[in-house]
Enzyme design. Structure first.
Site, PDB file in Angstrom:
ATOM      1  CG  LEU A 124       0.817  -8.475   3.309  1.00 54.98           C
ATOM      2  CD1 LEU A 124       1.887  -9.734   2.861  1.00 54.98           C
ATOM      3  CD2 LEU A 124       0.204  -8.520   4.152  1.00 54.98           C
ATOM      4  CB  SER A 131      -6.033  -3.838  -2.011  1.00 59.18           C
ATOM      5  OG  SER A 131      -5.446  -2.823  -1.774  1.00 59.18           O
ATOM      6  NE  ARG A 242      -7.826  -4.819   9.058  1.00 56.73           N
ATOM      7  CZ  ARG A 242      -8.353  -6.032   8.779  1.00 56.73           C
ATOM      8  NH1 ARG A 242      -9.252  -6.823   9.263  1.00 56.73           N
ATOM      9  NH2 ARG A 242      -7.215  -6.466   8.307  1.00 56.73           N
ATOM     10  CD  GLN A 336     -15.432  24.226   7.641  1.00 59.00           C
ATOM     11  OE1 GLN A 336     -14.005  23.686   7.124  1.00 59.00           O
ATOM     12  NE2 GLN A 336     -15.858  25.497   7.885  1.00 59.00           N
ATOM     13  N   GLY A 340      -9.776  29.906  10.076  1.00 60.22           N
ATOM     14  CA  GLY A 340      -8.236  30.148  10.243  1.00 60.22           C
ATOM     15  C   GLY A 340      -7.106  29.187  10.588  1.00 60.22           C
ATOM     16  CD  GLU A 363      -2.500  -2.690  11.118  1.00 57.16           C
ATOM     17  OE1 GLU A 363      -3.465  -3.174  11.715  1.00 57.16           O
ATOM     18  OE2 GLU A 363      -2.012  -1.629  12.007  1.00 57.16           O
TER      19      GLU A 363
HETATM   20  C1  FAD Z   1       2.496   5.367   5.852  1.00 59.72           C
HETATM   21  C2  FAD Z   1       2.128   3.569   5.572  1.00 59.72           C
HETATM   22  C3  FAD Z   1       2.759   3.098   6.369  1.00 59.72           C
HETATM   23  C4  FAD Z   1       1.961   2.206   6.323  1.00 59.72           C
HETATM   24  N1  FAD Z   1       3.203   0.695   6.475  1.00 59.72           N
HETATM   25  C5  FAD Z   1       2.885  -0.443   6.157  1.00 59.72           C
HETATM   26  C6  FAD Z   1       3.896  -2.198   6.710  1.00 59.72           C
HETATM   27  O1  FAD Z   1       3.579  -1.276   8.439  1.00 59.72           O
HETATM   28  N2  FAD Z   1       3.457  -2.692   6.938  1.00 59.72           N
HETATM   29  C7  FAD Z   1       3.498  -3.399   5.407  1.00 59.72           C
HETATM   30  O2  FAD Z   1       2.777  -4.141   5.107  1.00 59.72           O
HETATM   31  N3  FAD Z   1       2.500  -2.569   5.018  1.00 59.72           N
HETATM   32  C8  FAD Z   1       2.290  -1.113   5.123  1.00 59.72           C
HETATM   33  N4  FAD Z   1       1.448   0.150   4.691  1.00 59.72           N
HETATM   34  C9  FAD Z   1       1.131  -0.491   3.086  1.00 59.72           C
HETATM   35  C10 FAD Z   1      -0.823  -0.753   3.237  1.00 59.72           C
HETATM   36  O3  FAD Z   1      -1.110  -1.802   3.747  1.00 59.72           O
HETATM   37  C11 FAD Z   1      -1.019   0.035   2.372  1.00 59.72           C
HETATM   38  O4  FAD Z   1      -0.670   0.796   1.587  1.00 59.72           O
HETATM   39  C12 FAD Z   1      -2.155  -0.541   1.802  1.00 59.72           C
HETATM   40  O5  FAD Z   1      -2.512  -1.939   2.048  1.00 59.72           O
HETATM   41  C13 FAD Z   1      -3.604  -0.269   0.739  1.00 59.72           C
HETATM   42  O6  FAD Z   1      -2.639  -0.900  -0.390  1.00 59.72           O
HETATM   43  P1  FAD Z   1      -2.231   0.866  -1.693  1.00 59.72           P
HETATM   44  O7  FAD Z   1      -1.426   1.676  -1.099  1.00 59.72           O
HETATM   45  O8  FAD Z   1      -1.413  -0.054  -2.811  1.00 59.72           O
HETATM   46  O9  FAD Z   1      -3.333   0.568  -2.200  1.00 59.72           O
HETATM   47  P2  FAD Z   1      -4.089   0.039  -3.701  1.00 59.72           P
HETATM   48  O10 FAD Z   1      -4.646  -1.556  -3.203  1.00 59.72           O
HETATM   49  O11 FAD Z   1      -3.058   0.280  -4.747  1.00 59.72           O
HETATM   50  O12 FAD Z   1      -6.102   0.562  -3.431  1.00 59.72           O
HETATM   51  C14 FAD Z   1      -5.585   2.383  -4.247  1.00 59.72           C
HETATM   52  C15 FAD Z   1      -7.223   2.286  -4.070  1.00 59.72           C
HETATM   53  O13 FAD Z   1      -8.172   1.068  -4.647  1.00 59.72           O
HETATM   54  C16 FAD Z   1      -9.225   0.718  -3.989  1.00 59.72           C
HETATM   55  N5  FAD Z   1      -8.574  -1.141  -4.009  1.00 59.72           N
HETATM   56  C17 FAD Z   1      -7.864  -1.950  -4.639  1.00 59.72           C
HETATM   57  N6  FAD Z   1      -8.485  -3.058  -3.965  1.00 59.72           N
HETATM   58  C18 FAD Z   1     -10.027  -2.650  -4.124  1.00 59.72           C
HETATM   59  C19 FAD Z   1     -10.816  -3.636  -4.301  1.00 59.72           C
HETATM   60  N7  FAD Z   1     -10.509  -4.908  -4.636  1.00 59.72           N
HETATM   61  N8  FAD Z   1     -11.809  -3.175  -3.897  1.00 59.72           N
HETATM   62  C20 FAD Z   1     -12.163  -1.689  -3.829  1.00 59.72           C
HETATM   63  N9  FAD Z   1     -11.216  -1.319  -3.679  1.00 59.72           N
HETATM   64  C21 FAD Z   1     -10.684  -1.253  -3.984  1.00 59.72           C
HETATM   65  C22 FAD Z   1      -8.026   0.924  -2.469  1.00 59.72           C
HETATM   66  O14 FAD Z   1      -9.123   1.509  -1.256  1.00 59.72           O
HETATM   67  C23 FAD Z   1      -7.853   2.845  -2.344  1.00 59.72           C
HETATM   68  O15 FAD Z   1      -8.634   3.025  -2.788  1.00 59.72           O
HETATM   69  C24 FAD Z   1       1.923   1.483   5.213  1.00 59.72           C
HETATM   70  C25 FAD Z   1       1.539   2.352   3.937  1.00 59.72           C
HETATM   71  C26 FAD Z   1       1.072   3.488   4.471  1.00 59.72           C
HETATM   72  C27 FAD Z   1       0.563   4.266   3.583  1.00 59.72           C
END
Ligand code: FAD
Ligand code: FAD
Lengths: 386, 261
Positions: A124, A131, A242, A336, A340, A363
């Site tokens: 996705l 997000s 989830r 903690q 160490g 997720e």
């Molecule tokens: C190791 C890893 C594996 C993954 N595997 C998959 C996968 O298999 N398939 C897939 O589709 N995706 C995958 N992802 C993507 C993952 O689901 C996204 O990283 C996640 O949904 C968050 O999106 P972002 O990293 O772009 O953060 P952003 O959306 O850029 O968020 C940045 C910060 O802003 C906050 N934020 C954003 N919008 C809001 C809001 N409306 N209200 C409050 N706070 C907000 C967030 O909580 C976060 O703290 C993976 C990510 C990682 C790191």
């Protein structure tokens, strides 16, 4: 605590634990260090029928549900979150087919997935759509009996290793959130390749990579559900899976807690094992209590999902937030308690702490989960007034 | 093709102690396991089944009623059926009586290939396999470390030797005993475990296998145990620790002190 597991559930938990202890624990540090995908462990999981737990018997699975899957995920996570992420992402990628696939699609893919012959990923996220999933830019353009995919998916777990990919792409941009559709794309399809492998803080035994679609032509039979249902497919999939992230939280917390207790009994300072200090006991007491609370919530929600309940978003968000926040706190405190030594790679808790962090992010971040819970509260409150 | 795998239930010797008063094994509370070498025998049979397809794998054990647990574990790994030889008449069997009894059952079941472990970790004699082959009047190959080729006609294997290995061919039927190097035994599967829970374990007594009664149990056992004792622990010993290099240096030093060097 006794959670009144059925005999079959105990069997799953015990076998998953045996696999974790015999096949995962001995290699987890090396997999982490080398950032290596656990191919051999996946083979063991396949041979043990672990990939078939939640797949109906008619497609070669065991016909069980979220609860049983959670038990397996928890036990694997107790040993290594990198391994359990690879395992759980397989279920994530399978749900679109299971929940929305046609009979032909299910017959074609599910038996191989249940047997562990084929491995799955879910795609996705994109560079500009985390997000805010509605911001995806990958397109699928209808061309006769085909769709043509263009775009790049980012941070996809199991990318490159998986044989089957469930992908969300825009079919009609003018329709906004109703303009996305879900597809199944097989590895090896011309125009479908993999981009760079990410270097991560934790869960380094799992692979996270880009999917690149360049005029990738797939038969129209690969559409999952109807055109325009892409985000519904994605959201229902995430609601369903989830709870597995919650189970990962319980598992890694349990693993870290056990290491901390073991260490605290052995480590002597001021002439006594450090576990005899009340400050340490209180930390362990909180850890144990929070883990049990998280487990109770995760199991309740898993059972709620398996009861066939329709409205599972709020409950599954609650379980994910709570259990993964507990995981972060418990793994941090395990370091903690061990001082160490906890910080050294000789012991597994520093890895557990690095690994646990992802659970609050993927997720759907824990902020987004709280949004989901908040929205549900508003809806419920409005209903009560009426 | 029918493969019979002979498995023995043994106490988990990692946890067995000897009662110094009576010189007998303290078995109380010690968990029972499938003899580890026999897990390799099961795996070898399952791999042959996977390769050739039309194969029935039967697990056979002689033991007390609780040996049923070992057979259920074998089913959970994937064997097709399981037979338990259990009868008061078998009590007190030495290796001769054991192998006679097992071979009668195998004759009854029918077989193309019999696979045993190299030895049992409790009895440790490594006699039962070869003795059975004699009773069955078939060739045996012991210490098999790899199966190079197998068909319904014959088999080619690698037999472990002190230095290297022999390549041995034999027509079927034949009996093999296997060593750890041959494979890595699989863990059980969930479907296997479910099948094992429900599976019926057939029980055989001496009347089911047309055995001659004077060849069974204590009567059929020419071996007489004169005395069982635990060798006295010697206290005048010294352990060296550290890296191998440090240990060797310490040992050389010690030998010099003792004027041995
Ligand atoms: C190791 C890893 C594996 C993954 N595997 C998959 C996968 O298999 N398939 C897939 O589709 N995706 C995958 N992802 C993507 C993952 O689901 C996204 O990283 C996640 O949904 C968050 O999106 P972002 O990293 O772009 O953060 P952003 O959306 O850029 O968020 C940045 C910060 O802003 C906050 N934020 C954003 N919008 C809001 C809001 N409306 N209200 C409050 N706070 C907000 C967030 O909580 C976060 O703290 C993976 C990510 C990682 C790191
Ligand atoms: C005088 C005497 C009296 C004895 N009395 C008793 C007694 O009362 N009760 C008792 O429990 N034991 C008794 N034993 C021990 C018993 O005879 C041996 O345990 C048995 O013959 C197997 O020998 P082993 O353990 O050396 O197996 P090995 O010859 O080392 O085993 C080799 C392989 O043979 C097969 N095998 C061995 N035993 C069995 C089995 N039972 N079923 C299926 N496959 C098998 C397995 O594949 C195994 O890997 C007695 C032994 C002696 C000498």
């Amino acid at each position: 605590m006794d959670y009144f597991l059925t005999e079959e559930q105990q069997m799953i938990r015990d076998l998953a634990r045996q696999i974790a202890e015999e096949k995962v624990v001995p290699v987890r540090a090396e997999l982490d260090e080398k950032e290596e995908f656990p191919t051999e462990i996946m083979k063991v999981l396949a041979q043990s029928d672990m990939f078939g737990i939640f797949i109906p018997e008619e497609y070669g699975g065991l016909g069980m549900g979220a609860m049983e899957l959670c038990l397996a995920v928890e036990e694997l996570s107790r040993a290594c979150l990198g391994v359990s992420t690879s395992y759980a992402a397989n279920a994530l990628g399978t749900y679109p087919l299971l929940l929305f696939g046609t009979e032909e699609q299910k017959k074609k893919y599910l038996p191989d997935i249940a047997a562990g012959n084929k491995f799955v990923a879910f795609a996705l996220t994109e560079a500009n759509a985390g997000s805010d999933a509605a911001g995806i830019q990958t397109t699928a353009t209808k061309d006769g009996d085909y769709y043509i995919l263009n775009g790049t998916k980012q941070w996809i777990t199991n990318a490159g290793e998986a044989d089957i990919y469930t992908v969300i792409a825009i079919t009609d941009r003018s329709k906004g959130a109703r303009g996305a559709s879900a597809f199944v794309v097989e590895k090896g399809t011309p125009g479908f390749s993999f981009g760079k492998k990410e270097k991560k803080m934790g869960i380094r035994a799992s692979v996270t990579r880009e999917l690149i679609f360049e005029d990738c032509r797939i038969p129209k039979e690969n559409l999952i559900g109807r055109e325009g249902m892409g985000f519904i497919v994605a959201m229902r999939t995430l609601d369903q899976s989830r709870i597995g992230v919650g189970a990962q939280g319980v598992g890694v917390a349990q693993g870290a807690y056990e290491e901390a207790v073991k260490f605290a009994r052995q480590r002597v300072q001021f002439g006594k094992p450090v576990i005899s200090f009340q400050a340490v006991q209180h930390m362990l007491a909180d850890m144990a209590t929070e883990i049990e609370a998280a487990r109770a919530l995760v199991y309740s929600v898993a059972r709620y999902i398996d009861s066939g309940a329709k409205d599972i978003s709020k409950a599954s968000a609650m379980a994910k937030v709570f259990a993964t926040d507990v995981a972060m706190k418990v793994t941090t405190n395990a370091v903690q308690v061990m001082g160490g030594s906890g910080y050294m790679r000789e012991y597994p808790v520093e890895k557990m702490m690095r690994d646990a962090k992802i659970l609050q992010i993927y997720e759907g971040t824990n902020q987004i989960q709280r949004n989901v819970i908040g929205q549900a509260i508003i809806k419920e409150a409005a209903k009560m007034k009426a | 093709m029918r493969i019979v795998v002979c498995i023995k239930q043994v106490p988990d010797t990692a946890e067995v102690r000897i009662n110094p008063e009576t010189n007998t094994l303290v078995r109380d509370g010690v968990p029972s396991i499938i003899n580890p070498y026999d897990l390799h025998a099961i795996e070898a049979a399952l791999q042959i089944k996977e390769k050739l397809g039309d194969v029935t794998v039967t697990a056979l054990t002689m033991g007390p009623p609780q040996a049923e647990d070992a057979l259920r574990e074998a089913i959970s790994m994937g064997v097709d059926e399981a037979l338990l030889l259990t009868d008061r008449a078998f009590a007190g069997s030495d290796t001769l009586a054991t192998s006679y009894t097992l071979s009668r059952a195998i004759q009854k079941i029918g077989f193309d290939l019999v696979i045993c472990g190299k030895q049992a970790i409790d009895g440790d004699t490594a006699q039962v396999g070869p003795e059975m082959a004699e009773f069955l009047n078939i060739p045996h190959i012991a210490y098999v470390k790899a199966i190079e080729e197998i068909s319904t006609q014959g088999i080619r294997v690698q037999r472990l030797m002190e230095e290297g290995y022999d390549i041995v061919e034999a027509p079927l039927p034949v009996l093999l005993t296997v060593v750890r190097e041959i494979n890595e035994p699989r863990l059980p599967s969930l479907k296997g475990k479910m099948r094992a829970k429900k599976a019926e374990i057939k029980k055989l007594t001496h009347t089911d296998i047309d055995a001659e009664e004077d060849k069974l149990g204590l009567t059929g056992s020419p071996t007489a145990v004169k005395n069982i004792f635990a060798p006295e622990a010697r206290k005048d010993r010294k352990m060296f620790s550290g890296s191998p290099a440090e240990q060797v240096a310490a040992l050389v030093e010690e030998l010099k002190n003792l004027k041995c060097l």
